[in-house]
Write a protein that holds these residues in place. Sequence first.
Motif, PDB file in Angstrom:
ATOM      1  N   GLY A 110       2.319   8.796 -10.494  1.00  0.00           N
ATOM      2  CA  GLY A 110       1.635   8.459 -11.778  1.00  0.00           C
ATOM      3  C   GLY A 110       0.399   8.843 -11.914  1.00  0.00           C
ATOM      4  N   GLY A 111      -0.278   9.380 -10.989  1.00  0.00           N
ATOM      5  CA  GLY A 111      -1.793   9.979 -11.190  1.00  0.00           C
ATOM      6  C   GLY A 111      -2.780   8.767 -11.131  1.00  0.00           C
ATOM      7  N   ASP A 112      -3.963   9.137 -11.348  1.00  0.00           N
ATOM      8  CA  ASP A 112      -5.198   8.374 -11.300  1.00  0.00           C
ATOM      9  C   ASP A 112      -5.140   7.083 -11.762  1.00  0.00           C
ATOM     10  OD1 ASP A 112      -6.150  10.372  -9.784  1.00  0.00           O
ATOM     11  OD2 ASP A 112      -7.325  11.188 -11.174  1.00  0.00           O
ATOM     12  N   SER A 113      -4.214   6.889 -12.788  1.00  0.00           N
ATOM     13  CA  SER A 113      -4.250   5.310 -13.289  1.00  0.00           C
ATOM     14  C   SER A 113      -3.923   4.230 -12.324  1.00  0.00           C
ATOM     15  CB  SER A 113      -3.263   5.253 -14.541  1.00  0.00           C
ATOM     16  OG  SER A 113      -1.839   5.563 -14.320  1.00  0.00           O
ATOM     17  N   VAL A 114      -3.004   4.725 -11.218  1.00  0.00           N
ATOM     18  CA  VAL A 114      -2.670   3.862 -10.174  1.00  0.00           C
ATOM     19  C   VAL A 114      -4.016   3.514  -9.085  1.00  0.00           C
ATOM     20  CG1 VAL A 114      -1.106   3.527  -8.605  1.00  0.00           C
ATOM     21  CG2 VAL A 114      -0.225   4.501 -10.351  1.00  0.00           C
ATOM     22  N   PRO A 115      -4.307   2.383  -8.815  1.00  0.00           N
ATOM     23  CA  PRO A 115      -5.352   2.153  -8.142  1.00  0.00           C
ATOM     24  C   PRO A 115      -5.225   2.517  -6.709  1.00  0.00           C
ATOM     25  CG  PRO A 115      -4.263   0.104  -8.563  1.00  0.00           C
ATOM     26  CD  PRO A 115      -3.784   1.372  -9.538  1.00  0.00           C
ATOM     27  N   VAL A 116      -6.375   3.019  -5.918  1.00  0.00           N
ATOM     28  CA  VAL A 116      -6.190   3.145  -4.371  1.00  0.00           C
ATOM     29  C   VAL A 116      -6.471   1.584  -3.893  1.00  0.00           C
ATOM     30  CG1 VAL A 116      -7.191   3.863  -2.581  1.00  0.00           C
ATOM     31  CG2 VAL A 116      -6.949   5.424  -4.439  1.00  0.00           C
ATOM     32  N   ALA A 117      -5.680   1.059  -3.007  1.00  0.00           N
ATOM     33  CA  ALA A 117      -5.670  -0.167  -2.513  1.00  0.00           C
ATOM     34  C   ALA A 117      -5.055  -0.484  -1.479  1.00  0.00           C
ATOM     35  CB  ALA A 117      -5.677  -1.134  -3.793  1.00  0.00           C
ATOM     36  N   GLY A 118      -5.126  -1.741  -0.643  1.00  0.00           N
ATOM     37  CA  GLY A 118      -4.113  -2.121   0.379  1.00  0.00           C
ATOM     38  C   GLY A 118      -3.015  -2.791  -0.035  1.00  0.00           C
ATOM     39  N   ALA A 119      -3.102  -3.398  -1.403  1.00  0.00           N
ATOM     40  CA  ALA A 119      -2.156  -3.901  -1.955  1.00  0.00           C
ATOM     41  C   ALA A 119      -2.604  -4.515  -3.255  1.00  0.00           C
ATOM     42  CB  ALA A 119      -1.563  -5.336  -0.891  1.00  0.00           C
ATOM     43  N   MET A 120      -1.460  -4.802  -4.111  1.00  0.00           N
ATOM     44  CA  MET A 120      -1.915  -5.121  -5.561  1.00  0.00           C
ATOM     45  C   MET A 120      -0.805  -6.294  -6.013  1.00  0.00           C
ATOM     46  SD  MET A 120      -2.043  -2.541  -8.831  1.00  0.00           S
ATOM     47  CE  MET A 120      -0.196  -2.553  -9.239  1.00  0.00           C
ATOM     48  N   LEU A 121      -1.476  -7.142  -6.959  1.00  0.00           N
ATOM     49  CA  LEU A 121      -0.744  -8.185  -7.652  1.00  0.00           C
ATOM     50  C   LEU A 121      -0.719  -7.714  -9.135  1.00  0.00           C
ATOM     51  CD1 LEU A 121      -1.509 -11.754  -5.855  1.00  0.00           C
ATOM     52  CD2 LEU A 121       0.323  -9.837  -5.334  1.00  0.00           C
ATOM     53  N   MET A 122       0.312  -7.887  -9.787  1.00  0.00           N
ATOM     54  CA  MET A 122       0.457  -7.844 -11.183  1.00  0.00           C
ATOM     55  C   MET A 122       0.648  -9.399 -11.565  1.00  0.00           C
ATOM     56  SD  MET A 122      -0.523  -4.954 -12.555  1.00  0.00           S
ATOM     57  CE  MET A 122      -0.104  -5.512 -13.983  1.00  0.00           C
ATOM     58  N   ILE A 123      -0.088  -9.923 -12.527  1.00  0.00           N
ATOM     59  CA  ILE A 123       0.226 -11.425 -12.823  1.00  0.00           C
ATOM     60  C   ILE A 123       0.352 -11.393 -14.220  1.00  0.00           C
ATOM     61  CG2 ILE A 123      -0.792 -13.582 -12.643  1.00  0.00           C
ATOM     62  CD1 ILE A 123      -2.596 -12.300 -10.383  1.00  0.00           C
ATOM     63  N   GLU A 124       1.026 -11.961 -15.166  1.00  0.00           N
ATOM     64  CA  GLU A 124       1.103 -12.536 -16.415  1.00  0.00           C
ATOM     65  C   GLU A 124       1.121 -13.816 -16.596  1.00  0.00           C
ATOM     66  OE1 GLU A 124       2.618  -8.655 -18.791  1.00  0.00           O
ATOM     67  OE2 GLU A 124       4.142  -9.800 -18.414  1.00  0.00           O
ATOM     68  N   VAL A 125       0.315 -14.569 -17.588  1.00  0.00           N
ATOM     69  CA  VAL A 125       0.253 -15.872 -17.997  1.00  0.00           C
ATOM     70  C   VAL A 125       0.693 -15.700 -19.675  1.00  0.00           C
ATOM     71  CG1 VAL A 125      -1.082 -17.766 -18.171  1.00  0.00           C
ATOM     72  CG2 VAL A 125      -1.338 -16.227 -16.245  1.00  0.00           C
ATOM     73  N   ASP A 147       0.767  -1.271   0.067  1.00  0.00           N
ATOM     74  CA  ASP A 147      -0.024  -0.159  -0.093  1.00  0.00           C
ATOM     75  C   ASP A 147       0.784   1.340  -0.051  1.00  0.00           C
ATOM     76  OD1 ASP A 147       0.841  -0.778   2.495  1.00  0.00           O
ATOM     77  OD2 ASP A 147      -0.930   0.231   3.649  1.00  0.00           O
ATOM     78  N   VAL A 148       1.998   1.229   0.753  1.00  0.00           N
ATOM     79  CA  VAL A 148       2.939   2.428   0.771  1.00  0.00           C
ATOM     80  C   VAL A 148       3.334   2.807  -0.770  1.00  0.00           C
ATOM     81  CG1 VAL A 148       4.926   3.480   1.860  1.00  0.00           C
ATOM     82  CG2 VAL A 148       3.443   1.753   3.071  1.00  0.00           C
ATOM     83  N   ALA A 149       3.868   1.521  -1.426  1.00  0.00           N
ATOM     84  CA  ALA A 149       4.134   1.946  -2.709  1.00  0.00           C
ATOM     85  C   ALA A 149       3.190   2.333  -3.676  1.00  0.00           C
ATOM     86  CB  ALA A 149       5.019   0.207  -3.319  1.00  0.00           C
ATOM     87  N   LEU A 150       1.997   1.764  -3.495  1.00  0.00           N
ATOM     88  CA  LEU A 150       0.891   2.192  -4.339  1.00  0.00           C
ATOM     89  C   LEU A 150       0.622   3.546  -4.186  1.00  0.00           C
ATOM     90  CD1 LEU A 150      -1.614  -0.784  -4.080  1.00  0.00           C
ATOM     91  CD2 LEU A 150      -0.678   0.013  -6.233  1.00  0.00           C
ATOM     92  N   LYS A 151       0.687   4.277  -3.012  1.00  0.00           N
ATOM     93  CA  LYS A 151       0.398   5.468  -2.674  1.00  0.00           C
ATOM     94  C   LYS A 151       1.700   6.647  -3.338  1.00  0.00           C
ATOM     95  CE  LYS A 151      -0.665   9.060   1.167  1.00  0.00           C
ATOM     96  NZ  LYS A 151       0.141   9.964   0.266  1.00  0.00           N
ATOM     97  N   LEU A 152       2.656   6.089  -3.092  1.00  0.00           N
ATOM     98  CA  LEU A 152       3.637   6.624  -3.862  1.00  0.00           C
ATOM     99  C   LEU A 152       3.498   6.884  -5.480  1.00  0.00           C
ATOM    100  CD1 LEU A 152       7.141   5.552  -1.973  1.00  0.00           C
ATOM    101  CD2 LEU A 152       5.912   7.801  -1.976  1.00  0.00           C
ATOM    102  N   ALA A 153       3.361   5.582  -5.735  1.00  0.00           N
ATOM    103  CA  ALA A 153       3.152   5.605  -7.394  1.00  0.00           C
ATOM    104  C   ALA A 153       2.048   6.426  -7.949  1.00  0.00           C
ATOM    105  CB  ALA A 153       3.031   4.062  -7.796  1.00  0.00           C
ATOM    106  N   ARG A 193       3.544  -0.150 -11.327  1.00  0.00           N
ATOM    107  CA  ARG A 193       4.949  -0.711 -11.212  1.00  0.00           C
ATOM    108  C   ARG A 193       6.051   0.087 -11.868  1.00  0.00           C
ATOM    109  NH1 ARG A 193       9.323  -2.521 -10.176  1.00  0.00           N
ATOM    110  NH2 ARG A 193       9.938  -4.499  -9.980  1.00  0.00           N
ATOM    111  N   LYS A 194       5.607   0.846 -12.796  1.00  0.00           N
ATOM    112  CA  LYS A 194       6.673   1.655 -13.658  1.00  0.00           C
ATOM    113  C   LYS A 194       6.821   2.859 -12.926  1.00  0.00           C
ATOM    114  CE  LYS A 194       5.533  -0.557 -18.351  1.00  0.00           C
ATOM    115  NZ  LYS A 194       6.707  -1.199 -18.642  1.00  0.00           N
ATOM    116  N   ALA A 195       5.842   3.310 -12.182  1.00  0.00           N
ATOM    117  CA  ALA A 195       5.959   4.589 -11.591  1.00  0.00           C
ATOM    118  C   ALA A 195       6.802   4.691 -10.191  1.00  0.00           C
ATOM    119  CB  ALA A 195       4.490   5.053 -11.095  1.00  0.00           C
ATOM    120  N   LEU A 196       7.073   3.404 -10.010  1.00  0.00           N
ATOM    121  CA  LEU A 196       7.635   3.296  -8.326  1.00  0.00           C
ATOM    122  C   LEU A 196       8.877   3.730  -8.381  1.00  0.00           C
ATOM    123  CD1 LEU A 196       6.791  -0.018  -6.983  1.00  0.00           C
ATOM    124  CD2 LEU A 196       6.332   1.975  -5.778  1.00  0.00           C
ATOM    125  N   SER A 197       9.948   3.571  -9.100  1.00  0.00           N
ATOM    126  CA  SER A 197      11.406   3.763  -9.037  1.00  0.00           C
ATOM    127  C   SER A 197      11.332   5.622  -9.211  1.00  0.00           C
ATOM    128  CB  SER A 197      12.452   3.241 -10.084  1.00  0.00           C
ATOM    129  OG  SER A 197      12.467   2.074  -9.892  1.00  0.00           O
TER     130      SER A 197
END
Length: 456
Positions: free
Chosen positions: A265-280, A255-261, A322-326
Amino acid sequence: MKLPDSLVDTLHAVFGKEGCSTNEAKRLAYAYDNSRRNALPDAVVFAQEHPQIESLVRVCREHRVPVVARGRGTNTTGATVPVDGGVVVSFERMNRIVRIDPENRYAIVEPGVLNGDLQIALRPHGFFWPPDPTSSPWCSIGGNLACNSAGPRTVKYGSPRENTLGLRAVAGTGEGFRCGTYTSKGATGYDLTRLLIGSEGTLALITEATLKLTPKPTGLRTLRATYRDVSSAAHAVARIMAQPVTPCALEFIDDVALKLARDHGGDSVPVAGAMLMIEVDGEPETLPSAVEAVSRAARGDGLDELRVAQTAEETQALWSARKALSPAQRTISPNKINEDVVVPVSRLPELVDGIRLLSKKHDVLIVTFGHAGNGNLHVNLLPRDEAERERAHVCLAEVFALVISLHGTLSGEHGIGLVKREFMPLALQPSTLNLMHNVKAAFDPDGILNPGKLLP
């Protein structure tokens, strides 16, 4: 130290006028890496072929002068910083792709080849090399091998150790050798290839690598799952990795990383307690069932939303956090402490909860994200002033102790370098460290290869 004139003369003879420099400005450019530590080397040489490395190591051994191998300096642990001076050997000009052999599924490359350039060269053949660090456009294959650097795809396809068939290298004696095979199977003696990978240039200097290639899947689907809290997301990771379909990426963001991002990075980043990015990934006809299997595992207590991208534009939008984090972290703390600890996947909830408690205990901002499918999290401590920096270092020691208590390890892909040397006795028994010192002595009897790194 001032290098002996005879040594400098030999370096000029071996590497040529343009391949050797004792100029201070040039040496300054090779005094540091991405750890922000620095120490001035006494000379820099630019290798272009294997025999030059043999000559370099022999003459440096004769004069007891340190030799430090360097790729592109993206390492974050100080592994390429020449703390004892000596000669830095840059492999940036040793950057040829020697051969791509699709029939036998391998490529032979020199250490200075950039990871991203190799992937581009493999694309027309329908293959890729699985290790994909975030820095792949500008990090070198030699650096990837030195630290066993991997990236998101490791969860399905493995690290450099699982994707390298053989190596050509030069030991600390100046003797060149080849280890490994050109085949996917081999049981002939000790596995020196896997030993050298991750040894951070302390045992030998790699001059060529035979890399195992993987056919590139033609289909890819991206999912984003948001959760009420970090514990719910961590439990979802364990569920996803316990079912038969292995994702090719499974990234965790707290959640801390999401708030920073979101701030960056703006509104495209969701407000959430945590997030998973998954690729198959896989063939198009198999993807719907694979997505459904992973989605079932992702659902559970604490899930807020699960989205599946339908277009390339949607995929890009889902990855925006994820891209906005660094860049977001850099705005908060130029003195960021970036560690990459690993625990068994089933212990991730305990790690995440423990880090949260340590952040509160020491009053230090900690951002946690990373390759959750391997249990490999990047724990970023973000001190903003001197007092916080002191608290952060105390906190870091407790983070490592927590990781070890969960049967984890100190590093998944960054390596040990200078930064984590003092913590090695926490992770390994004295008898194990003693064996490592003996291995080091066998490869490098005079201790000239990258001294002061990895081993305490």
